[in-house]
Enzyme design. Structure first.
Site, PDB file in Angstrom:
ATOM      1  N   TYR A 112       7.280   7.623  -1.872  1.00 53.92           N
ATOM      2  CA  TYR A 112       7.024   6.945  -3.142  1.00 53.92           C
ATOM      3  C   TYR A 112       6.371   5.589  -2.910  1.00 53.92           C
ATOM      4  O   TYR A 112       5.375   5.243  -3.559  1.00 53.92           O
ATOM      5  CB  TYR A 112       8.333   6.787  -3.904  1.00 53.92           C
ATOM      6  CG  TYR A 112       8.231   5.923  -5.138  1.00 53.92           C
ATOM      7  CD1 TYR A 112       7.344   6.240  -6.167  1.00 53.92           C
ATOM      8  CD2 TYR A 112       9.034   4.796  -5.295  1.00 53.92           C
ATOM      9  CE1 TYR A 112       7.248   5.460  -7.297  1.00 53.92           C
ATOM     10  CE2 TYR A 112       8.946   4.008  -6.430  1.00 53.92           C
ATOM     11  CZ  TYR A 112       8.054   4.340  -7.426  1.00 53.92           C
ATOM     12  OH  TYR A 112       7.958   3.553  -8.550  1.00 53.92           O
ATOM     13  N   LYS A 132       2.675   4.157  -4.184  1.00 58.28           N
ATOM     14  CA  LYS A 132       2.502   2.981  -5.043  1.00 58.28           C
ATOM     15  C   LYS A 132       1.524   1.979  -4.417  1.00 58.28           C
ATOM     16  O   LYS A 132       0.706   1.380  -5.118  1.00 58.28           O
ATOM     17  CB  LYS A 132       3.845   2.307  -5.313  1.00 58.28           C
ATOM     18  CG  LYS A 132       4.839   3.146  -6.094  1.00 58.28           C
ATOM     19  CD  LYS A 132       4.258   3.706  -7.377  1.00 58.28           C
ATOM     20  CE  LYS A 132       4.105   2.685  -8.478  1.00 58.28           C
ATOM     21  NZ  LYS A 132       3.647   3.303  -9.753  1.00 58.28           N
TER      22      LYS A 132
END
Length: 358
Positions: free
Chosen positions: A180, A184
């Protein structure tokens, strides 16, 4: 202002749409209602006041029609959280990075030059630490043997001394530790390249631990506050990893929505991405969160579980100074007030427990 809010049916995006409308702006909500985030295929009732389009941010045809109508984009659509295991990686990359690339291409075609991007504090990896002898250092990795011995605080790689934590500014070097987090950071890099190529402007809002009404529940993609709240509603004690002393910044979702509004209204240099921490400025430990929420819910006190979760960090606490200076943003909801309300806040329906694969 006419604003396309991607992921606008979700936790944060829906609050942004509400605030935009309340302030006289015109949000258009785009959301694919992924099963990993939404328990129902139907649009949530709280979207009834907004124009809602069900569609994928990675679909150019859908985007082209919507982008021709707006002045700016508030990009919240993403697969979030720690997830289940590395098999989540294709889904994260598809929805977070490929979806962002398609959105940026569509913005270029439509001549839309203002983007507010939902980024995250996870891009920093471990927070900022200082050694009495060696100054600011990158901490030595924590391993299973440290956890088994009850040693949770990061240590200096040079002398082995326990480190002290510091506020993390936006110019801290990125060091993503999870899938994740990597996606990002890639979103920020894609948006920065787009800004340089088009003369567009980007505010990258690095959210810290957001909580509040409409959080998803009973899903591996939910935040720790939601996981604790779900356990308490089942009559169970919230389980706290390590010793509960890991520090975070818990910021209320309505404050996060206001930061997005301020960014949409603010100017930044053309061709530039400006990262900004969005936080409360009131660091707390995970143990404090669990205890405060247990008390507010009238539930059993937290259980300290020990152990270490892979890719987790010890302390990540934001410096709020840039957000106040550039956006005029300071959080308004205090920790005790926010957690007391969160004990009874409505959460979103349970979601399916396994990730959707592309």
């Amino acid at each position: 202002m006419r604003v396309l809010v991607t992921g606008g049916a979700g936790f944060i995006g829906s609050h942004i749409a509400d605030l935009l409308a309340a302030e006289g702006h015109q949000p258009i909500v785009l959301d694919d209602l992924l099963p990993t985030a939404h328990g129902s295929a139907a649009a949530p009732a709280y979207l009834s006041a907004h124009r809602f389009v069900r569609g994928d941010v990675a679909d150019p045809a859908t985007l082209d029609g919507l982008l021709s109508e707006v002045d700016a984009v508030c990009h919240q659509a993403a697969v979030v959280g720690h997830g289940v295991d590395p098999t989540d990686a294709p889904s994260y990359a598809l929805h977070n990075d490929y979806g962002t690339a398609v959105l940026l291409a569509g913005m270029y075609r439509a001549g839309v030059r203002k983007l507010v991007l939902a980024s995250s504090m996870v891009i920093y990896g471990e927070g900022r630490y200082s050694c009495v002898e060696h100054g600011i250092v990158c901490p030595a990795p924590r391993g299973r043997s440290d956890a088994d011995a009850g040693r949770f605080e990061p240590r200096c790689p040079g002398c082995g001394a326990e480190l002290g934590w510091l506020l993390v500014p936006e110019d801290a070097p990125p060091a993503p530790r999870s899938t994740y987090a990597a996606t990002k950071l890639a979103q920020e890099n894609l948006a920065a390249a787009w800004a340089r190529q088009t003369g567009g402007s980007v505010w990258a809002l690095r959210y810290h631990n957001v909580y509040g009404p409409r959080m998803p529940q009973n899903t591996p993609y939910a935040g720790v506050a939601s996981l604790f709240r779900s356990a308490l509603r089942r009559g169970e004690a919230p389980g706290v990893l390590e010793d509960g002393g890991q520090r975070r910044d818990f910021v209320h979702v309505r404050d996060v929505a206001r930061a997005n509004l301020l960014a949409l209204l603010a100017e930044t240099e053309p061709g530039e991405l400006m990262p900004v921490n969005v936080c409360s400025g009131e660091p707390r430990t995970v143990g404090e969160l669990a205890a405060e929420l247990a008390s507010a819910c009238g539930g059993p006190p937290p259980r300290i579980l020990g152990g270490l979760r892979p890719a987790d960090v010890r302390h990540i606490v934001a410096d709020p100074a840039r957000a106040e200076k550039l956006l005029g943003f300071t959080a308004r909801t205090g920790f005790a007030e926010g957690i007391a309300a969160f004990a009874t806040d409505p959460l979103r329906d349970p979601t399916q427990s396994t990730p959707e694969k592309p």
